[in-house]
Scaffold this active site. Structure first.
Site: not given
Ligand code: NDP
Ligand SMILES: O=C(O)C1=N[C@H](C(=O)O)C[C@H](O)C1
Length: 242
Positions: A75, A100, A130-131, A134, A140
Site C-alpha cells: 500500500t 486480502y 493500525h499498529h 505502519k 490502503g
C-alpha cells in the site's frame, strides 16, 4: 507453488511461515538489502509483494522480464504507481489489493448497496486503526472503502479536522487514521443520518488473515491468463473465468 517473496518484514515473514506450512516452497526472498539481486532472479510460479512503494521499479522489471504472476498487497502507492502495477498485466497475471481478507471484500460489496440507499441524506466518515509501525496513512483499505462508498468520486476527502474548520459540508467524506500498539487493522464506516447512525466495522485480529488470503489469491491467479485481476474477480469470479 514456488514463491518469490518481496518484502521480508512482518507480512513477508508470516507469509513464508504459512507458505511452508501449506507445502509451498519459497525460492527467493528480497528485502531492501538485496533487492538488486531480483534483476537476476529466474521465473517462479508466483511473486508475492508486501514491501513498500520504493521496491516497485525492481518488482516491475522482474515481472516484465520473467512473466511471473504477481500478487501485490503493498500500500501507499501514488495513482501513477498503481497504474504501473496494473500495466504489468501486459506481461503476466497480476492482482493487487489493499486488503486480502474475505471480510473486507464482502464489506466493500455491501457498502456499495448501503451508500446508494443512504446518500445524500447521510454523512459518511471512515476511521482506520493500525499498529504503531505502519508507515502509510490513510491505510490502503480505507482508500478501497472510500472507492466503494463514492464510486463516482463526488465526495471531497477530509483527513482529520482541527481548528476552526467550520461546519461539515454535505460533500465531505472524513477519513481518520489512529495508530498505536499492535492492532492488525480495524476499519469502521459511519453513516450519520438525522437521529440515527449505522456503523460497519471490520476487525482483523491477526495479520494471518491477510497472508492466507494472499496465498489463496495466488493459487487462483496462477490459473488465470495475463491481465490485471481484481481480488473480487478471483474470489467471486466476477469475470466468469472459473
Ligand atoms: N494487502 C494487504 O492485505 C496487506 C497489506 N499490507 C501492506 O504490506 C506492506 C508491508 O507491510 P509490513 O510487512 O507490515 O511492513 P514491514 O515494514 O514490516 O515490512 C516491509 C518490508 O519491505 C521491505 N522494503 C521496503 N522498501 C523496500 C525496497 N525499496 N526494496 C525492497 N524491500 C523493501 C522492507 O525492508 P527493510 O526491512 O529493509 O526496510 C521490509 O522487509 C505495507 O505496504 C502494508 O500496508 C500489510 C498487511 C496486509
Ligand atoms: O500495514 C498494515 O498492517 C496493513 N495494511 C493494509 C492497509 O494499508 O490497508 C491492510 C491492513 O489493514 C494491514
Amino acid at each position: 507453488m514456488n514463491i518469490i517473496l518481496i518484502g521480508t518484514g512482518r507480512m513477508g515473514r508470516l507469509l513464508k511461515e504459512c507458505a511452508l506450512d501449506a507445502g509451498d516452497a519459497v525460492v527467493g526472498e528480497y528485502g531492501r538489502a538485496n533487492i538488486a539481486e531480483l534483476a537476476a532472479a529466474p521465473a517462479a510460479d508466483v511473486a508475492i509483494d508486501f514491501s513498500g512503494p520504493e521496491a516497485l521499479p525492481a518488482v516491475a522489471a522482474y515481472v516484465a522480464r520473467t512473466g511471473t504472476p504477481l500478487v501485490s498487497g503493498t500500500t501507499g502507492y501514488t495513482a501513477g504507481e498503481k497504474a504501473a502495477v496494473a500495466a504489468l498485466g501486459e506481461h503476466a497475471p497480476v492482482v493487487w489489493s489493499a486488503n486480502y481478507s474475505l471480510g473486507v471484500a464482502v464489506l466493500a460489496r455491501a457498502l456499495r448497496l448501503v451508500t446508494a440507499a443512504l446518500r445524500p441524506d447521510f454523512d459518511i466518515e471512515v476511521t482506520e486503526t493500525h499498529h504503531n509501525r505502519k508507515k502509510d496513512a490513510p491505510s490502503g483499505t480505507a482508500k478501497l472503502l472510500v472507492e466503494a462508498l463514492d464510486p463516482a468520486g463526488e465526495l471531497t476527502p477530509v483527513y482529520g479536522r482541527e481548528g476552526l474548520c467550520g461546519e461539515r459540508r454535505p460533500d465531505e467524506i472524513g477519513i481518520h487514521a489512529l495508530r498505536g500498539g499492535t492492532v492488525a487493522g480495524t476499519h469502521s464506516v459511519h453513516f450519520f443520518g438525522p437521529d440515527e447512525e449505522l456503523e460497519f466495522t471490520h476487525r482483523a485480529t491477526s495479520r494471518r488473515i491477510f497472508v492466507l488470503g494472499a496465498l489463496k489469491a495466488a493459487r487462483a491467479l496462477v490459473r488465470e491468463p495475463k491481465g490485471f485481476h481484481s481480488l473480487d474477480d478471483l474470489l467471486f469470479n466476477t469475470n466468469g473465468t472459473h
